[in-house]
Write a protein that holds these residues in place. Structure first.
Motif, PDB file in Angstrom:
ATOM      1  N   PRO A 201      22.272 -61.650 -57.288  1.00  0.00           N
ATOM      2  CA  PRO A 201      22.404 -62.956 -58.013  1.00  0.00           C
ATOM      3  C   PRO A 201      23.016 -64.068 -57.159  1.00  0.00           C
ATOM      4  N   THR A 202      23.977 -63.610 -56.042  1.00  0.00           N
ATOM      5  CA  THR A 202      24.745 -64.428 -55.278  1.00  0.00           C
ATOM      6  C   THR A 202      23.724 -65.493 -54.308  1.00  0.00           C
ATOM      7  N   TYR A 203      22.732 -64.504 -53.644  1.00  0.00           N
ATOM      8  CA  TYR A 203      21.676 -65.303 -52.818  1.00  0.00           C
ATOM      9  C   TYR A 203      20.331 -65.137 -53.268  1.00  0.00           C
ATOM     10  N   ARG A 206      20.036 -67.089 -56.807  1.00  0.00           N
ATOM     11  CA  ARG A 206      20.523 -68.401 -56.735  1.00  0.00           C
ATOM     12  C   ARG A 206      19.672 -69.200 -55.806  1.00  0.00           C
ATOM     13  N   LYS A 207      19.207 -68.770 -54.599  1.00  0.00           N
ATOM     14  CA  LYS A 207      18.152 -69.324 -53.977  1.00  0.00           C
ATOM     15  C   LYS A 207      16.887 -69.793 -54.362  1.00  0.00           C
ATOM     16  N   ARG A 209      16.219 -69.374 -57.817  1.00  0.00           N
ATOM     17  CA  ARG A 209      16.352 -69.942 -59.127  1.00  0.00           C
ATOM     18  C   ARG A 209      15.747 -68.979 -60.295  1.00  0.00           C
ATOM     19  N   ASP A 212      20.904 -65.525 -63.537  1.00  0.00           N
ATOM     20  CA  ASP A 212      21.888 -64.668 -63.305  1.00  0.00           C
ATOM     21  C   ASP A 212      21.510 -63.280 -63.271  1.00  0.00           C
TER      22      ASP A 212
END
Length: 265
Positions: A201-203, A206-207, A209, A212
């Motif tokens: 979820p961090t990269y 998130r990148k 969309r 989570d």
């Protein structure tokens, strides 16, 4: 033995980001070891570099933290020297199919008795979110801010084509299935590959969309289906899960030992 006996508690808490699927893979792996009744002294875990490679530091068995992409090469030497040991190699998608791609295909070709657990989160997590050979076209990453144009590997087809004699795929959403597949892979005599579709979820999330960790797990739930299932037949765009290859072939260490015995005679 119990699951906790396989954990190096002194190294906790772990370094993974909240929601990372690597901890879920570790959990399934430890339960597989426990359910198989394995002696920790009979296990060796060899890893390279990356978020996934940190697994070896948390497991209370013989471990070796090696170079990026070279874990299978070190593991091959260990298995040849001590064929009586169970050798497990956790790898990330970049670790296994980029810098380690050559070692991956040749370990499969030799059919050496090891279990490769390929954690595919489609990104380089530890080094800042670069795209990997498993990212796929259109995926955004720090090194592809406008979308990746490289085609991705299919890890299952790559392992099968290279000669692995046990090949399976599942996700971190399907935890019980993951434990069962790791058990089968460890028991198999030959080179075994378990691809684990896992969330970052961090990269990656998130990148691109994707939400989570819970949202990404739902994507694994809704975007995959078991091999041979009506759901897969009705929706061929779904990613298949299950055992793709399970066959017997001469194992490398046994073949090598047979040569030594013949020469000595």
């Amino acid at each position: 033995m119990a699951v906790k006996d396989f954990i190096r508690e002194r190294f906790f808490p772990h370094i993974w980001c909240p929601g990372c699927g690597h901890g879920m893979t570790l959990n399934a792996m430890l339960h597989a070891f426990d359910e198989l009744g394995l002696d920790p002294c009979s296990l060796v875990m060899v890893s390279g570099i990356g978020c996934s490679a940190r697994i070896s530091g948390y497991v209370n068995v013989h471990t070796m933290h090696t170079l990026h992409g070279r874990a299978l090469a070190f593991a091959t030497g260990i298995k040849l020297a001590r064929p009586d040991l169970h050798v497990v190699v956790p790898m990330g998608d970049g670790d296994a199919t980029a810098i380690g791609g050559n070692h991956f295909i040749h370990a499969a070709r030799r059919n050496i008795d090891m279990t490769a657990i390929l954690m595919n989160n489609r990104i380089y997590g530890m080094t800042g979110g670069q795209f990997s050979p498993m990212s796929g076209r259109g995926i955004r990453a720090t090194t592809a801010p406008y979308g990746n144009i490289d085609r991705d590997f299919d890890a299952v087809k790559l392992a099968e084509g290279a000669g692995a004699t046990f090949v399976a795929r599942t996700t971190t959403y399907h935890v019980r299935e993951l434990t069962a597949l790791i058990k089968k892979a460890v028991e198999h005599k030959g080179f075994s590959v378990v691809e684990v579709m896992t969330q970052c979820p961090t990269y990656f999330g998130r990148k691109n969309r994707l939400g989570d960790a819970v949202d990404m797990l739902k994507l694994f739930r809704d975007g995959t289906a078991p091999l041979g299932s009506p759901a897969l037949a009705a929706s061929p765009h779904l990613i298949p899960r299950g055992i793709f290859v399970d066959r017997e072939e001469p194992e490398y260490c046994e073949s090598y030992e047979a040569i030594i015995r013949r020469v000595k005679e």
